[in-house]
Design a protein around this motif. Sequence first.
Motif, PDB file in Angstrom:
ATOM      1  N   PRO A 170       0.796  -1.238   0.000  1.00 36.35           N
ATOM      2  CA  PRO A 170       0.000   0.000   0.000  1.00 36.35           C
ATOM      3  C   PRO A 170       0.822   1.278   0.000  1.00 36.35           C
ATOM      4  CG  PRO A 170      -0.943  -1.596   1.526  1.00 36.35           C
ATOM      5  CD  PRO A 170       0.371  -2.169   1.068  1.00 36.35           C
ATOM      6  N   ASP A 171       2.053   1.243   0.523  1.00 37.87           N
ATOM      7  CA  ASP A 171       2.847   2.461   0.614  1.00 37.87           C
ATOM      8  C   ASP A 171       3.767   2.671  -0.591  1.00 37.87           C
ATOM      9  OD1 ASP A 171       4.609   0.400   1.087  1.00 37.87           O
ATOM     10  OD2 ASP A 171       5.560   1.315   2.852  1.00 37.87           O
ATOM     11  N   TRP A 172       3.513   1.976  -1.698  1.00 31.81           N
ATOM     12  CA  TRP A 172       4.402   2.099  -2.854  1.00 31.81           C
ATOM     13  C   TRP A 172       4.286   3.471  -3.516  1.00 31.81           C
ATOM     14  CZ3 TRP A 172       2.901  -0.378  -8.135  1.00 31.81           C
ATOM     15  CH2 TRP A 172       1.520  -0.239  -8.375  1.00 31.81           C
ATOM     16  N   THR A 173       5.258   3.788  -4.377  1.00 32.47           N
ATOM     17  CA  THR A 173       5.337   5.105  -5.010  1.00 32.47           C
ATOM     18  C   THR A 173       5.263   4.967  -6.532  1.00 32.47           C
ATOM     19  OG1 THR A 173       7.743   5.059  -5.251  1.00 32.47           O
ATOM     20  CG2 THR A 173       6.856   5.856  -3.138  1.00 32.47           C
ATOM     21  N   TRP A 174       5.164   6.124  -7.208  1.00 34.52           N
ATOM     22  CA  TRP A 174       5.152   6.110  -8.674  1.00 34.52           C
ATOM     23  C   TRP A 174       6.505   5.679  -9.226  1.00 34.52           C
ATOM     24  CZ3 TRP A 174       0.841   5.868 -11.209  1.00 34.52           C
ATOM     25  CH2 TRP A 174      -0.325   6.383 -10.620  1.00 34.52           C
ATOM     26  N   ALA A 175       7.580   5.930  -8.490  1.00 29.78           N
ATOM     27  CA  ALA A 175       8.890   5.430  -8.904  1.00 29.78           C
ATOM     28  C   ALA A 175       8.903   3.902  -8.872  1.00 29.78           C
ATOM     29  CB  ALA A 175       9.987   6.000  -7.992  1.00 29.78           C
ATOM     30  N   ASP A 176       8.257   3.318  -7.851  1.00 22.62           N
ATOM     31  CA  ASP A 176       8.119   1.866  -7.782  1.00 22.62           C
ATOM     32  C   ASP A 176       7.309   1.351  -8.978  1.00 22.62           C
ATOM     33  OD1 ASP A 176       9.450   1.808  -5.310  1.00 22.62           O
ATOM     34  OD2 ASP A 176       7.573   2.054  -4.195  1.00 22.62           O
ATOM     35  N   PHE A 177       6.237   2.043  -9.284  1.00 27.16           N
ATOM     36  CA  PHE A 177       5.368   1.660 -10.399  1.00 27.16           C
ATOM     37  C   PHE A 177       6.170   1.615 -11.700  1.00 27.16           C
ATOM     38  CE2 PHE A 177       2.403   2.991 -13.819  1.00 27.16           C
ATOM     39  CZ  PHE A 177       1.411   2.009 -13.690  1.00 27.16           C
ATOM     40  N   LEU A 208      -4.597  10.544 -14.904  1.00 29.64           N
ATOM     41  CA  LEU A 208      -3.618  11.607 -14.681  1.00 29.64           C
ATOM     42  C   LEU A 208      -3.983  12.487 -13.496  1.00 29.64           C
ATOM     43  CD1 LEU A 208      -1.014  12.907 -15.941  1.00 29.64           C
ATOM     44  CD2 LEU A 208      -2.559  14.528 -17.077  1.00 29.64           C
ATOM     45  N   TRP A 209      -5.287  12.677 -13.281  1.00 33.60           N
ATOM     46  CA  TRP A 209      -5.716  13.591 -12.216  1.00 33.60           C
ATOM     47  C   TRP A 209      -5.219  13.189 -10.826  1.00 33.60           C
ATOM     48  CZ3 TRP A 209      -5.917  16.957 -15.404  1.00 33.60           C
ATOM     49  CH2 TRP A 209      -6.887  17.182 -16.378  1.00 33.60           C
ATOM     50  N   PRO A 210      -5.272  11.904 -10.437  1.00 33.56           N
ATOM     51  CA  PRO A 210      -4.740  11.573  -9.112  1.00 33.56           C
ATOM     52  C   PRO A 210      -3.256  11.913  -8.967  1.00 33.56           C
ATOM     53  CG  PRO A 210      -6.065   9.768  -9.958  1.00 33.56           C
ATOM     54  CD  PRO A 210      -5.885  10.725 -11.086  1.00 33.56           C
ATOM     55  N   MET A 211      -2.481  11.689 -10.036  1.00 29.18           N
ATOM     56  CA  MET A 211      -1.056  12.005 -10.005  1.00 29.18           C
ATOM     57  C   MET A 211      -0.854  13.508  -9.816  1.00 29.18           C
ATOM     58  SD  MET A 211       0.065   9.514 -13.178  1.00 29.18           S
ATOM     59  CE  MET A 211       1.834   9.638 -12.912  1.00 29.18           C
ATOM     60  N   LEU A 212      -1.682  14.294 -10.491  1.00 30.76           N
ATOM     61  CA  LEU A 212      -1.642  15.751 -10.370  1.00 30.76           C
ATOM     62  C   LEU A 212      -2.000  16.190  -8.956  1.00 30.76           C
ATOM     63  CD1 LEU A 212      -1.721  18.682 -11.698  1.00 30.76           C
ATOM     64  CD2 LEU A 212      -4.143  18.211 -12.121  1.00 30.76           C
ATOM     65  N   TRP A 213      -3.108  15.652  -8.428  1.00 35.19           N
ATOM     66  CA  TRP A 213      -3.565  16.025  -7.088  1.00 35.19           C
ATOM     67  C   TRP A 213      -2.542  15.630  -6.020  1.00 35.19           C
ATOM     68  CZ3 TRP A 213      -8.945  13.570  -8.309  1.00 35.19           C
ATOM     69  CH2 TRP A 213      -9.721  14.490  -9.026  1.00 35.19           C
ATOM     70  N   VAL A 288      -8.252 -14.767 -14.181  1.00 31.17           N
ATOM     71  CA  VAL A 288      -6.980 -14.069 -13.982  1.00 31.17           C
ATOM     72  C   VAL A 288      -6.578 -14.151 -12.511  1.00 31.17           C
ATOM     73  CG1 VAL A 288      -5.772 -11.865 -14.194  1.00 31.17           C
ATOM     74  CG2 VAL A 288      -7.544 -12.469 -15.856  1.00 31.17           C
ATOM     75  N   ASP A 289      -5.315 -14.489 -12.271  1.00 30.03           N
ATOM     76  CA  ASP A 289      -4.789 -14.506 -10.911  1.00 30.03           C
ATOM     77  C   ASP A 289      -4.291 -13.098 -10.604  1.00 30.03           C
ATOM     78  OD1 ASP A 289      -3.873 -15.222  -8.432  1.00 30.03           O
ATOM     79  OD2 ASP A 289      -2.126 -16.357  -9.160  1.00 30.03           O
ATOM     80  N   TYR A 290      -5.165 -12.269 -10.071  1.00 31.85           N
ATOM     81  CA  TYR A 290      -4.855 -10.854  -9.896  1.00 31.85           C
ATOM     82  C   TYR A 290      -4.804 -10.456  -8.420  1.00 31.85           C
ATOM     83  CZ  TYR A 290      -9.846 -10.231  -8.879  1.00 31.85           C
ATOM     84  OH  TYR A 290     -11.105 -10.311  -8.322  1.00 31.85           O
ATOM     85  N   GLY A 291      -4.170  -9.323  -8.187  1.00 32.08           N
ATOM     86  CA  GLY A 291      -4.192  -8.688  -6.887  1.00 32.08           C
ATOM     87  C   GLY A 291      -4.643  -7.251  -7.058  1.00 32.08           C
ATOM     88  N   VAL A 292      -5.006  -6.598  -5.967  1.00 33.64           N
ATOM     89  CA  VAL A 292      -5.486  -5.221  -6.016  1.00 33.64           C
ATOM     90  C   VAL A 292      -4.747  -4.401  -4.961  1.00 33.64           C
ATOM     91  CG1 VAL A 292      -7.482  -3.697  -5.870  1.00 33.64           C
ATOM     92  CG2 VAL A 292      -7.772  -6.020  -6.722  1.00 33.64           C
ATOM     93  N   VAL A 293      -4.316  -3.195  -5.369  1.00 32.57           N
ATOM     94  CA  VAL A 293      -3.622  -2.308  -4.439  1.00 32.57           C
ATOM     95  C   VAL A 293      -4.020  -0.869  -4.759  1.00 32.57           C
ATOM     96  CG1 VAL A 293      -1.580  -2.069  -5.922  1.00 32.57           C
ATOM     97  CG2 VAL A 293      -1.344  -1.755  -3.442  1.00 32.57           C
ATOM     98  N   GLN A 294      -3.977  -0.009  -3.759  1.00 33.84           N
ATOM     99  CA  GLN A 294      -4.302   1.393  -4.004  1.00 33.84           C
ATOM    100  C   GLN A 294      -3.264   2.011  -4.937  1.00 33.84           C
ATOM    101  OE1 GLN A 294      -4.328   3.249  -0.146  1.00 33.84           O
ATOM    102  NE2 GLN A 294      -2.120   3.399  -0.010  1.00 33.84           N
ATOM    103  N   LEU A 295      -3.567   3.164  -5.501  1.00 34.34           N
ATOM    104  CA  LEU A 295      -2.648   3.820  -6.421  1.00 34.34           C
ATOM    105  C   LEU A 295      -1.311   4.096  -5.756  1.00 34.34           C
ATOM    106  CD1 LEU A 295      -4.825   6.529  -8.256  1.00 34.34           C
ATOM    107  CD2 LEU A 295      -4.223   4.237  -9.048  1.00 34.34           C
ATOM    108  N   PRO A 296      -0.223   4.103  -6.541  1.00 34.98           N
ATOM    109  CA  PRO A 296       1.049   4.560  -5.981  1.00 34.98           C
ATOM    110  C   PRO A 296       0.877   5.968  -5.439  1.00 34.98           C
ATOM    111  CG  PRO A 296       1.356   3.594  -8.157  1.00 34.98           C
ATOM    112  CD  PRO A 296      -0.117   3.739  -7.967  1.00 34.98           C
ATOM    113  N   GLY A 297       1.737   6.354  -4.515  1.00 33.18           N
ATOM    114  CA  GLY A 297       1.588   7.651  -3.871  1.00 33.18           C
ATOM    115  C   GLY A 297       2.742   8.601  -4.112  1.00 33.18           C
ATOM    116  N   GLY A 300       3.595  10.048   0.361  1.00 29.58           N
ATOM    117  CA  GLY A 300       2.623   9.427   1.253  1.00 29.58           C
ATOM    118  C   GLY A 300       1.174   9.702   0.916  1.00 29.58           C
ATOM    119  N   ASN A 301       0.919  10.504  -0.120  1.00 28.28           N
ATOM    120  CA  ASN A 301      -0.452  10.822  -0.533  1.00 28.28           C
ATOM    121  C   ASN A 301      -0.884   9.839  -1.625  1.00 28.28           C
ATOM    122  OD1 ASN A 301      -2.846  11.886  -1.444  1.00 28.28           O
ATOM    123  ND2 ASN A 301      -2.065  13.922  -1.882  1.00 28.28           N
ATOM    124  N   HIS A 302      -1.919   9.061  -1.360  1.00 31.51           N
ATOM    125  CA  HIS A 302      -2.402   8.054  -2.315  1.00 31.51           C
ATOM    126  C   HIS A 302      -3.785   8.429  -2.855  1.00 31.51           C
ATOM    127  CE1 HIS A 302       0.814   5.068  -1.592  1.00 31.51           C
ATOM    128  NE2 HIS A 302       0.845   5.634  -0.388  1.00 31.51           N
TER     129      HIS A 302
END
Length: 430
Positions: A170-177, A208-213, A288-297, A300-302
């Motif tokens: 959950p605490d991953w970042t856009w750099a991780d993405f 794009l909007w979440p990344m902007l916000w 599909v063998d999938y997982g779900v995670v919140q957006l990268p942050g 700390g803002n996700h």
Amino acid sequence: MRRALTAATTLAAVVALTATGCSASGEKASGPAEIVIWHGQEDTSAKTIEKLVTRFNDTHKDVRVRVESGGATADGMLPKITAALTSDAYPDIAYLYGSWAPNVARNPKVADLTAYTKTPEARWQDFWANERESVTVQGKVIGFPAVVDNMVVLYNKKLLDKAGIEHPKPDWTWADFREMSKKMTAPGDGVFGATWPISGGEEAVWGLWPMLWQAGGDILSPDQRKATFNSPAGQQALDLLRAMAVEDKSLYLDSSPAEKGQKLFESGRLGFFMSGPWVLPDLQAAKVDYGVVQLPGTNGNHETVSGPDNWVVFNHDERRVKAATTFLSWLTAPEQELEWMTATGSLPIRESITKLPGYQDYLKKYPGVDVISANLANAKRVRPPTTKYPRVSSFVADAIAKTLLGRTTTKEALDEAAAKADAALAVPGS
């Protein structure tokens, strides 16, 4: 022209009398109030709404609901309604995307339910805050929340494991993405880390909007008269996507309105897919063998983006508006909503739904929906409530496509889009 207007007004008055079920002498209508709902749903969603309407009609004697598709899918409902409102062929209730609320709210045939929301039976505070905001335009409540969603990242467990990548936390970042996407990409095998739509629609800008916000930016100025998406925050967001597309070659650019990206994910050739709860039934069907995670942050803002949709109420007469609120109060009650959610995979539109005994069964039916449901807490803003938003969105979508295809720089593309948006926003009225 004056005579034509007078004739039209006279005809409208006659139609109004007929619609209310009153005679010229003021006699009250007999029998149940009959209303029409255009739902625009397909497949399981259509069958479920029709089933619920049948049950309502069987248990309510004072209101009779006639359910219709509206002759259009949800995507095509706005032009259908716009055309219908030029005559008396419009329904009492229609399913409309929340971003369309400013466009329809201007029409005088849209009902004002503001007073009703203050009554105990409305249980208005039980709806999530962003839903209430989406259905309210300049203080006027135009309907009921219908569906709420938000964007998350779905990931292919097998592709991550094959690349030796630990599943995102959950605490991953856009750099991780970006880094994970690069490691999973294998162009020779037709495998990509992630995808981005460049077909020119709202789906291109939605992510794009979440990344902007998250980076501290916003789409428009507070008075909605100037574009601000070309700020350093906006450039930072689009720069990352451009690097993935142009430098890493890890971003599959989806130019098909048919959403080929989802098909790639279902076939095991896409590592990450940014989407929402509506795809879960499809992924289960595709095994599909999938997982779900919140957006990268970012720092700390996700924050995510949400697209609440509405049941908009139209005013034929007071009796039918009241009948519409009676039906929608029933339809959006926790018990009916849980049935709708269990059938379609959509999220709870009321907080109280999560406390029902059957809610745990719903969570078990759709693995990962618990993450998406909890992610509603990260849906803090809605897209600008202005009639100009569709045009602004189209300018940004074009900028994204040009940038990701490597035809221009991020700054040039966003500045050009902002100049076009400012010109559109400066035009008075619609």
